[in-house]
Design an enzyme around this catalytic site. Structure first.
Site, PDB file in Angstrom:
ATOM      1  N   GLU A   1      28.937  47.297  61.130  1.00 19.57           N
ATOM      2  CA  GLU A   1      28.155  46.834  59.846  1.00 19.57           C
ATOM      3  C   GLU A   1      26.794  47.308  59.683  1.00 19.57           C
ATOM      4  O   GLU A   1      26.424  47.916  58.851  1.00 19.57           O
ATOM      5  CB  GLU A   1      28.100  45.248  59.898  1.00 19.57           C
ATOM      6  CG  GLU A   1      27.878  44.784  58.465  1.00 19.57           C
ATOM      7  CD  GLU A   1      26.911  43.457  58.490  1.00 19.57           C
ATOM      8  OE1 GLU A   1      25.830  43.533  59.348  1.00 19.57           O
ATOM      9  OE2 GLU A   1      27.412  42.451  57.608  1.00 19.57           O
TER      10      GLU A   1
ATOM     11  N   ARG B   1      29.196  43.734  51.586  1.00 15.27           N
ATOM     12  CA  ARG B   1      28.241  44.376  52.136  1.00 15.27           C
ATOM     13  C   ARG B   1      28.346  45.777  51.979  1.00 15.27           C
ATOM     14  O   ARG B   1      28.298  46.844  52.489  1.00 15.27           O
ATOM     15  CB  ARG B   1      28.743  44.333  53.774  1.00 15.27           C
ATOM     16  CG  ARG B   1      28.689  43.169  54.398  1.00 15.27           C
ATOM     17  CD  ARG B   1      27.150  42.576  54.518  1.00 15.27           C
ATOM     18  NE  ARG B   1      27.235  41.635  55.463  1.00 15.27           N
ATOM     19  CZ  ARG B   1      27.773  40.446  54.944  1.00 15.27           C
ATOM     20  NH1 ARG B   1      27.774  39.897  53.785  1.00 15.27           N
ATOM     21  NH2 ARG B   1      27.354  39.095  56.082  1.00 15.27           N
TER      22      ARG B   1
ATOM     23  N   SER C   1      25.622  40.574  62.471  1.00 12.61           N
ATOM     24  CA  SER C   1      26.952  41.083  62.861  1.00 12.61           C
ATOM     25  C   SER C   1      27.066  42.431  63.209  1.00 12.61           C
ATOM     26  O   SER C   1      26.716  43.111  62.342  1.00 12.61           O
ATOM     27  CB  SER C   1      27.600  40.542  61.544  1.00 12.61           C
ATOM     28  OG  SER C   1      27.535  39.149  61.291  1.00 12.61           O
TER      29      SER C   1
HETATM   30  N1  EPU Z   1      35.028  33.261  65.249  1.00 11.23           N
HETATM   31  C1  EPU Z   1      35.672  33.431  66.326  1.00 11.23           C
HETATM   32  N2  EPU Z   1      34.740  33.614  67.722  1.00 11.23           N
HETATM   33  C2  EPU Z   1      33.591  34.123  67.354  1.00 11.23           C
HETATM   34  C3  EPU Z   1      32.881  34.106  65.951  1.00 11.23           C
HETATM   35  C4  EPU Z   1      33.852  33.591  65.124  1.00 11.23           C
HETATM   36  O1  EPU Z   1      36.921  32.659  66.443  1.00 11.23           O
HETATM   37  O2  EPU Z   1      33.116  34.582  68.531  1.00 11.23           O
HETATM   38  C5  EPU Z   1      35.677  32.838  63.998  1.00 11.23           C
HETATM   39  C6  EPU Z   1      34.993  31.247  63.482  1.00 11.23           C
HETATM   40  O3  EPU Z   1      35.643  30.222  64.284  1.00 11.23           O
HETATM   41  C7  EPU Z   1      35.290  31.366  61.980  1.00 11.23           C
HETATM   42  C8  EPU Z   1      35.441  32.819  61.522  1.00 11.23           C
HETATM   43  O4  EPU Z   1      35.628  33.559  62.953  1.00 11.23           O
HETATM   44  O5  EPU Z   1      36.762  30.909  61.794  1.00 11.23           O
HETATM   45  C9  EPU Z   1      34.156  33.114  61.002  1.00 11.23           C
HETATM   46  O6  EPU Z   1      33.117  32.901  61.759  1.00 11.23           O
HETATM   47  P1  EPU Z   1      31.717  32.556  61.030  1.00 11.23           P
HETATM   48  O7  EPU Z   1      31.735  31.595  60.158  1.00 11.23           O
HETATM   49  O8  EPU Z   1      30.701  32.456  62.149  1.00 11.23           O
HETATM   50  O9  EPU Z   1      31.364  33.990  60.168  1.00 11.23           O
HETATM   51  P2  EPU Z   1      31.587  35.612  60.493  1.00 11.23           P
HETATM   52  O10 EPU Z   1      32.497  35.714  59.387  1.00 11.23           O
HETATM   53  O11 EPU Z   1      31.632  35.874  61.816  1.00 11.23           O
HETATM   54  C10 EPU Z   1      29.940  36.147  58.509  1.00 11.23           C
HETATM   55  C11 EPU Z   1      28.868  37.185  57.932  1.00 11.23           C
HETATM   56  C12 EPU Z   1      27.641  36.647  58.626  1.00 11.23           C
HETATM   57  C13 EPU Z   1      27.250  35.185  58.004  1.00 11.23           C
HETATM   58  C14 EPU Z   1      28.330  34.191  58.283  1.00 11.23           C
HETATM   59  C15 EPU Z   1      28.165  32.974  57.687  1.00 11.23           C
HETATM   60  C16 EPU Z   1      29.886  39.286  58.020  1.00 11.23           C
HETATM   61  C17 EPU Z   1      30.291  40.642  58.802  1.00 11.23           C
HETATM   62  N3  EPU Z   1      29.209  38.391  58.800  1.00 11.23           N
HETATM   63  O12 EPU Z   1      30.014  35.858  59.815  1.00 11.23           O
HETATM   64  O13 EPU Z   1      26.611  37.608  58.213  1.00 11.23           O
HETATM   65  O14 EPU Z   1      26.010  34.813  58.415  1.00 11.23           O
HETATM   66  O15 EPU Z   1      29.534  34.930  57.689  1.00 11.23           O
HETATM   67  O16 EPU Z   1      28.409  33.070  56.275  1.00 11.23           O
HETATM   68  O17 EPU Z   1      30.305  39.394  56.873  1.00 11.23           O
HETATM   69  C18 EPU Z   1      25.444  39.730  59.129  1.00 11.23           C
HETATM   70  O18 EPU Z   1      25.998  40.316  58.410  1.00 11.23           O
HETATM   71  O19 EPU Z   1      24.803  40.152  60.041  1.00 11.23           O
HETATM   72  C19 EPU Z   1      25.593  38.009  59.147  1.00 11.23           C
HETATM   73  C20 EPU Z   1      25.310  37.453  60.392  1.00 11.23           C
END
Ligand code: EPU
Length: 342
Positions: free
Chosen positions: A338, A165, A242
């Site tokens: 972010e 990012r 995010s």
């Molecule tokens: N999780 C929780 N609770 C929540 C949300 C997530 O426990 O409310 C846990 C999930 O169970 C999982 C982990 O956190 O084990 C990661 O969650 P998720 O796969 O939904 O991805 P993320 O890390 O929350 C990132 C990016 C997203 C992107 C997704 C998919 C960042 C800050 N965010 O989210 O990007 O779509 O991975 O690859 O890196 C964005 O940047 O705006 C964005 C949406």
């Protein structure tokens, strides 16, 4: 200073940011061509901000400067060699439409980045990423207008200094001072295509659909389905994706946290550090589905801050600080926003 006629005064930005925050820009110009940028070069006030679709932006109040709203269109196959297609798009093209167009042309490679909000020109600035792929993995080069001199500057992959990012635009603060206005971006899409389906959510979605050997289009459809389920559509519920970055901590800190919280999702990085799931931290800190005034952390993905109606930049900042405070108190981890705070 005499500004060209296409510069408007006191422009309302509420419909130009997906968090729907109220704010005015003292000066505003919609940019359809690089020629308009050349006309403006050397005349921009010290405060200048380059706006795409406003999908990664928190307007904390009125902006006492010039907003350049990038709407430069166009997309084409710029070149082709034995190994790759080189596809160029104008900075103002909608990202998701562009991804869909490349797939329809038979040039796979961007499918994992389907349905990410925003524009082509904004994509390299924060190196957008999802489901195991980042823009940096497909980026070839970009052209930008130097707003001081009016010269066109070409940045190749190494000049962009991509990280999670992050890019040279953020490292140098150009995303906040409008120094370089990206006009077009070229992507390199290798002809030998490899599906990226290891990410747990993607694998599960394809399996549920009974797909064993997925095409790029099928991966795109799976990702669109996952995102529609988890992430609110800004047209229905205002948000900026995010709201916090996934924090990267050193190995010792990760071990300490995992000893107390074995369920914490973490992803080892090439440099030995660990990336932690900010959504999990926010949820465990008690903020999933919880509101503070007119804003809240989304009930289906705790990392997404939503405006339930009528919020201002101050409401967003208050919730941001409350979540940061509680995550710091419970885990000793610092969450960084972010989106760009303007
Ligand atoms: N999780 C929780 N609770 C929540 C949300 C997530 O426990 O409310 C846990 C999930 O169970 C999982 C982990 O956190 O084990 C990661 O969650 P998720 O796969 O939904 O991805 P993320 O890390 O929350 C990132 C990016 C997203 C992107 C997704 C998919 C960042 C800050 N965010 O989210 O990007 O779509 O991975 O690859 O890196 C964005 O940047 O705006 C964005 C949406």
């Amino acid at each position: 200073m005499n500004l060209p006629d296409f510069v408007e005064r006191e422009a309302n930005l509420v419909a130009r940011n997906t968090l729907a925050l109220p704010a005015h820009a003292a000066l505003y110009a919609k940019i359809h061509s690089a020629d308009q940028l050349t006309l403006l070069a050397g005349k921009v006030p010290s405060r200048c901000f380059i706006l795409g679709d406003g999908s990664n932006l928190v307007l904390t109040g009125d902006f006492n400067g010039l907003v350049l709203h990038m709407a430069i269109g166009g997309r084409e196959l710029a070149a082709e060699d034995a190994d790759a297609w080189y596809v160029r798009a104008g900075a103002g093209e909608n990202w998701h439409d562009f991804v869909g167009w490349t797939l329809a042309q038979g040039w796979p490679g961007l499918e994992n980045l389907s349905l990410i909000p925003g524009t082509v020109g904004a994509a390299p600035i924060q190196n957008i990423g999802a489901y195991g792929l980042e823009v940096a993995d497909r980026f070839h080069c970009l052209n930008a207008c130097d707003m001081l001199t009016g010269q066109t500057v070409r940045l190749d992959h190494s000049a962009c200094r991509f990280a999670y990012r992050d890019s040279v635009f953020k490292q140098q603060g150009w995303h906040l001072d409008g120094r370089l206005a990206i006009t077009d971006v070229t992507f390199r899409l290798p002809k030998v295509w490899q599906p990226l389906t290891r990410y747990a959510d993607v694998a599960a979605e394809l399996e549920a659909q009974g797909i064993v050997t997925a095409s790029a289009q099928q991966i795109a459809h799976a990702i669109i389905a996952i995102r529609r389920r988890k992430l609110p559509d800004p047209a229905q519920l205002a948000n900026a994706g995010s709201f916090f970055q996934n924090p990267v901590v050193d190995a010792a800190a990760a071990d300490r946290l995992l000893a107390c919280h074995p369920g914490l999702p973490h992803y080892p990085q090439a440099d030995g550090r660990s990336k932690l799931a900010a959504g999990w931290l926010v949820e465990q800190a008690g903020w999933k589905g919880r509101d503070l005034g007119p804003v809240g952390m989304y009930e289906k993905q705790a990392l997404v801050l939503v405006n339930r109606g009528g919020a201002t930049g101050s409401d967003v900042m208050a919730l941001m600080q409350a979540v940061q405070r509680d995550v710091r108190a419970k885990f000793g981890v610092e969450l960084k926003p972010e989106p760009i705070l303007l």
